[in-house]
Design a protein around this motif. Structure first.
Motif, PDB file in Angstrom:
ATOM      1  N   GLN A   1     -38.401  -9.167  20.459  1.00 41.49           N
ATOM      2  CA  GLN A   1     -38.718 -10.031  19.322  1.00 41.49           C
ATOM      3  C   GLN A   1     -39.540  -9.293  18.263  1.00 41.49           C
ATOM      4  O   GLN A   1     -39.357  -9.491  17.061  1.00 41.49           O
ATOM      5  CB  GLN A   1     -39.495 -11.256  19.829  1.00 41.49           C
ATOM      6  CG  GLN A   1     -39.953 -12.229  18.750  1.00 41.49           C
ATOM      7  CD  GLN A   1     -38.824 -13.051  18.170  1.00 41.49           C
ATOM      8  OE1 GLN A   1     -37.795 -13.220  18.811  1.00 41.49           O
ATOM      9  NE2 GLN A   1     -39.005 -13.561  16.955  1.00 41.49           N
TER      10      GLN A   1
ATOM     11  N   LYS B   1     -37.536  -7.425  15.443  1.00 43.81           N
ATOM     12  CA  LYS B   1     -36.497  -8.165  14.734  1.00 43.81           C
ATOM     13  C   LYS B   1     -36.326  -7.732  13.276  1.00 43.81           C
ATOM     14  O   LYS B   1     -35.238  -7.859  12.711  1.00 43.81           O
ATOM     15  CB  LYS B   1     -36.777  -9.663  14.804  1.00 43.81           C
ATOM     16  CG  LYS B   1     -38.054 -10.112  14.092  1.00 43.81           C
ATOM     17  CD  LYS B   1     -38.241 -11.623  14.213  1.00 43.81           C
ATOM     18  CE  LYS B   1     -39.507 -12.083  13.465  1.00 43.81           C
ATOM     19  NZ  LYS B   1     -39.677 -13.551  13.568  1.00 43.81           N
TER      20      LYS B   1
ATOM     21  N   ALA C   1     -24.349 -10.187  20.734  1.00 49.97           N
ATOM     22  CA  ALA C   1     -24.576 -11.455  20.027  1.00 49.97           C
ATOM     23  C   ALA C   1     -26.065 -11.758  19.900  1.00 49.97           C
ATOM     24  O   ALA C   1     -26.515 -12.316  18.886  1.00 49.97           O
ATOM     25  CB  ALA C   1     -23.859 -12.580  20.763  1.00 49.97           C
ATOM     26  N   ASP C   2     -26.859 -11.401  20.925  1.00 53.51           N
ATOM     27  CA  ASP C   2     -28.300 -11.657  20.882  1.00 53.51           C
ATOM     28  C   ASP C   2     -28.977 -10.901  19.749  1.00 53.51           C
ATOM     29  O   ASP C   2     -29.990 -11.358  19.195  1.00 53.51           O
ATOM     30  CB  ASP C   2     -28.949 -11.261  22.217  1.00 53.51           C
ATOM     31  CG  ASP C   2     -28.597 -12.237  23.334  1.00 53.51           C
ATOM     32  OD1 ASP C   2     -28.122 -13.336  23.009  1.00 53.51           O
ATOM     33  OD2 ASP C   2     -28.780 -11.891  24.505  1.00 53.51           O
TER      34      ASP C   2
ATOM     35  N   LEU D   1     -27.505 -10.169  16.824  1.00 54.15           N
ATOM     36  CA  LEU D   1     -27.101 -10.830  15.582  1.00 54.15           C
ATOM     37  C   LEU D   1     -27.931 -12.081  15.300  1.00 54.15           C
ATOM     38  O   LEU D   1     -28.045 -12.505  14.149  1.00 54.15           O
ATOM     39  CB  LEU D   1     -25.614 -11.188  15.640  1.00 54.15           C
ATOM     40  CG  LEU D   1     -24.640  -9.999  15.613  1.00 54.15           C
ATOM     41  CD1 LEU D   1     -23.223 -10.486  15.863  1.00 54.15           C
ATOM     42  CD2 LEU D   1     -24.725  -9.257  14.285  1.00 54.15           C
ATOM     43  N   LYS D   2     -28.521 -12.654  16.340  1.00 53.37           N
ATOM     44  CA  LYS D   2     -29.343 -13.852  16.152  1.00 53.37           C
ATOM     45  C   LYS D   2     -30.578 -13.570  15.286  1.00 53.37           C
ATOM     46  O   LYS D   2     -31.140 -14.483  14.690  1.00 53.37           O
ATOM     47  CB  LYS D   2     -29.774 -14.407  17.514  1.00 53.37           C
ATOM     48  CG  LYS D   2     -28.624 -15.005  18.323  1.00 53.37           C
ATOM     49  CD  LYS D   2     -29.113 -15.497  19.673  1.00 53.37           C
ATOM     50  CE  LYS D   2     -27.964 -16.076  20.496  1.00 53.37           C
ATOM     51  NZ  LYS D   2     -28.406 -16.508  21.842  1.00 53.37           N
ATOM     52  N   PHE D   3     -30.995 -12.299  15.253  1.00 55.69           N
ATOM     53  CA  PHE D   3     -32.142 -11.940  14.427  1.00 55.69           C
ATOM     54  C   PHE D   3     -31.764 -11.809  12.950  1.00 55.69           C
ATOM     55  O   PHE D   3     -32.626 -11.600  12.106  1.00 55.69           O
ATOM     56  CB  PHE D   3     -32.761 -10.617  14.901  1.00 55.69           C
ATOM     57  CG  PHE D   3     -33.397 -10.699  16.259  1.00 55.69           C
ATOM     58  CD1 PHE D   3     -34.474 -11.547  16.493  1.00 55.69           C
ATOM     59  CD2 PHE D   3     -32.935  -9.931  17.308  1.00 55.69           C
ATOM     60  CE1 PHE D   3     -35.071 -11.613  17.742  1.00 55.69           C
ATOM     61  CE2 PHE D   3     -33.525  -9.984  18.559  1.00 55.69           C
ATOM     62  CZ  PHE D   3     -34.591 -10.842  18.780  1.00 55.69           C
ATOM     63  N   GLY D   4     -30.475 -11.877  12.655  1.00 54.13           N
ATOM     64  CA  GLY D   4     -30.008 -11.737  11.284  1.00 54.13           C
ATOM     65  C   GLY D   4     -29.587 -10.317  10.973  1.00 54.13           C
ATOM     66  O   GLY D   4     -29.891  -9.377  11.725  1.00 54.13           O
ATOM     67  N   THR D   5     -28.894 -10.153   9.860  1.00 48.58           N
ATOM     68  CA  THR D   5     -28.400  -8.832   9.467  1.00 48.58           C
ATOM     69  C   THR D   5     -28.999  -8.370   8.138  1.00 48.58           C
ATOM     70  O   THR D   5     -28.491  -7.450   7.508  1.00 48.58           O
ATOM     71  CB  THR D   5     -26.862  -8.844   9.359  1.00 48.58           C
ATOM     72  OG1 THR D   5     -26.475  -9.867   8.429  1.00 48.58           O
ATOM     73  CG2 THR D   5     -26.225  -9.118  10.720  1.00 48.58           C
TER      74      THR D   5
END
Length: 536
Positions: A471, A474, A493-494, A496-500
């Motif tokens: 975390q 991120k 996928a985990d 990508l949850k932080f954004g790009t």
């Protein structure tokens, strides 16, 4: 996960059967593959062949067989000759096929054409003695030598392991041979190479010492964390090349033990790293002590090119330096490295590290490099692994140089093939057979991530880089996603949850970088507005 090429299964059945009413069936050849060789069973051909079409087919098959065997022999020879050391000669990473961009004043003149062979350089045999095991110059060498040998200032950008040391080393040797008038008594150095870390300084010194020996040139490597006395004694005995870290170089200059007044060939290796580590002030001080009268013709800069490096170059280099870029200036990882990113909680990292070592390092014979972010963390990981039965050593900035040298030697020779390191080893470690890199902690920048995983997959070999992402990291997710996608790696996928979103490039010390300024860009002009009381 091993990063090895997948081999297609070979069938024992014939691919086809050709029958003739006047002959027996022609039996096809069968291939039996072993791990290291390939045996071929000869084709059984009937004694009588009366059909013209069948005879033609037989001749075609023989030609195909001969052609296939010739190709196999050529490929085998190519693989053997391509096994070259990393820091010079031909790179196995396909760099010769990468895009090459050369910019600067008069770069299209015929005398600056890229070299296709060592013979084209027309350099003396003793100067090229260190290149005798290589087939031809690497791309960074072939494009930069014509400029450097002509005395042009140059910024060279190429990936790690591409032959950058000899790219500036050979021209430096030629420069010194032309300048030096060897005589009795103390000689001041003519060439100076600055490096951000001790390990990288030693690595450069090893290459230049070997290259300069046939020419009678002496070099010395100076760095902190070790006694000054042997270094001072070597300087007093006379040296041509000094390779060192900024801190120790400044100490020797301040104590009048090192004089740089004759230095007219300067190299800043990994200049961006030096400035990022806070060495800007000592670097400026050291450069100011060199031969300023010859400065514009003879300073060389080999580094990546963020904004603060550009400012330094504007001050100390020729206003129109040549810039040679091999590949892309965009951040990119070695494509020979399989990148595995694992998003997990901080507290789960210790047990996950042990599980990965049981997977990748079960034999405790192959080389595995574990990166930590902080010195204290590296020490803790070393003790943690040792208490669980793993033979581990570590290197970081708080260790004495003798300890760092010993740990690195044990790792290189295979006596202790598990090394825990901070980023001091991210750029200075040149060991071709590191099979796995594990990033226990993600680094502060994505550039450091790329350099870390570049410790494996070297010299044309495949490698694995397994990285823990938490975390706290991120903010770097977007840049990491871009690196993975560029190298055609799996993006979890985990992650990508932080954004790009990608933030502006930011230095640890200098804040955000803005648009890169071209090396040959004109300097900004000062605009003065006259005072006026007129209204619009």
């Amino acid at each position: 996960m091993s990063g090895k090429k997948q081999e297609l299964p070979v069938s024992d059945k014939p691919l086809a059967t050709v029958e003739s009413p006047m002959t027996e069936t022609i039996k096809k050849k069968k291939k039996k593959k072993s791990k290291h060789s390939e045996e071929t069973q000869e084709v059984e051909v009937p004694q009588e062949v009366t059909n013209g079409e069948e005879l033609s087919n037989k001749e075609k098959k023989k030609k195909k067989k001969r052609k296939r065997e010739e190709n196999e022999m050529e490929n085998k020879k190519k693989k053997e000759t391509d096994k070259v050391p990393e820091d010079s000669g031909v790179s196995n990473g396909g760099e010769s096929e990468q895009k090459v961009v050369v910019t600067g004043k008069d770069v299209e003149e015929a005398k600056y054409a890229a070299l296709t062979s060592f013979a084209e350089s027309k350099l003396p045999e003793n100067v090229l003695d260190c290149c005798k095991t290589f087939q031809k110059p690497s791309p960074i060498q072939s494009h930069s030598w014509p400029f450097l040998l002509d005395g042009r200032d140059l910024i060279g950008i190429a990936k790690t392991g591409s032959g950058k040391t000899l790219a500036f080393g050979i021209p430096a040797i030629m420069h010194m041979l032309k300048k030096n008038k060897k005589g009795k008594g103390t000689r001041n150095p003519t060439c100076l190479v600055l490096s951000p870390t001790r390990e990288l300084a030693v690595q450069i010194s090893d290459v230049l010492s070997e290259a300069g020996e046939p020419c009678g040139l002496k070099s010395i490597c100076v760095y902190g964390g070790s006694s000054k006395r042997p270094q001072i004694n070597a300087i007093r005995s006379g040296v041509d090349i000094v390779i060192g870290t900024p801190g120790r170089l400044r100490d020797l200059i301040d104590s009048n033990e090192l004089r740089l007044s004759d230095v007219s060939f300067v190299v800043l290796d990994e200049a961006d790293r030096m400035l990022d580590m806070g060495f800007e002030e000592p670097v400026r001080f050291i450069l100011s002590k060199t031969n300023k009268g010859k400065w514009l013709r003879n300073q060389q800069l080999i580094a990546t090119w963020p904004m603060e490096v550009h400012k330094l170059a504007q001050e100390f280099m020729d206003p129109n330096p040549v810039k040679v870029v091999i590949g892309s200036v965009d951040l990119a990882a070695n494509h020979d490295v399989l990148q595995i990113i694992e998003v997990l909680d901080d507290r789960a990292r210790d047990q996950r590290l042990v599980a990965l070592l049981e997977k990748y390092h079960k034999s405790q014979k192959n080389r595995v490099l574990v990166f930590a972010l902080y010195k204290v963390e590296a020490d803790r990981l070393e003790r943690f692994l040792q208490t669980r039965g793993w033979k581990a050593v570590s290197i970081h900035g708080n260790k004495a140089q003798s300890e760092r040298t010993r740990s690195l030697a044990l790792f290189k020779e295979g006596s202790c093939p598990l090394l825990v390191a901070t980023d001091v080893a991210a750029r200075g470690l040149d060991i071709p057979d590191v099979e796995v890199v594990i990033n226990y902690s993600f680094p502060l920048t994505t550039e450091d991530y790329v350099h870390r995983i570049g410790r494996t997959g070297r010299a044309g070999k495949k490698g694995v880089a397994h990285t823990f992402f938490t975390q706290q990291n991120k903010g770097l997710a977007g840049e990491l996603v871009n690196v993975l996608r560029e190298a055609k790696q799996v993006v979890p996928a985990d992650l990508l949850k932080f954004g790009t979103h990608v933030k502006k490039k930011e230095s640890k010390l200098y804040g955000p970088h803005f648009k890169e300024i071209a090396a040959d860009a004109p300097k900004a002009k000062k605009i003065t507005f006259a005072d006026s009381d007129d209204e619009d």
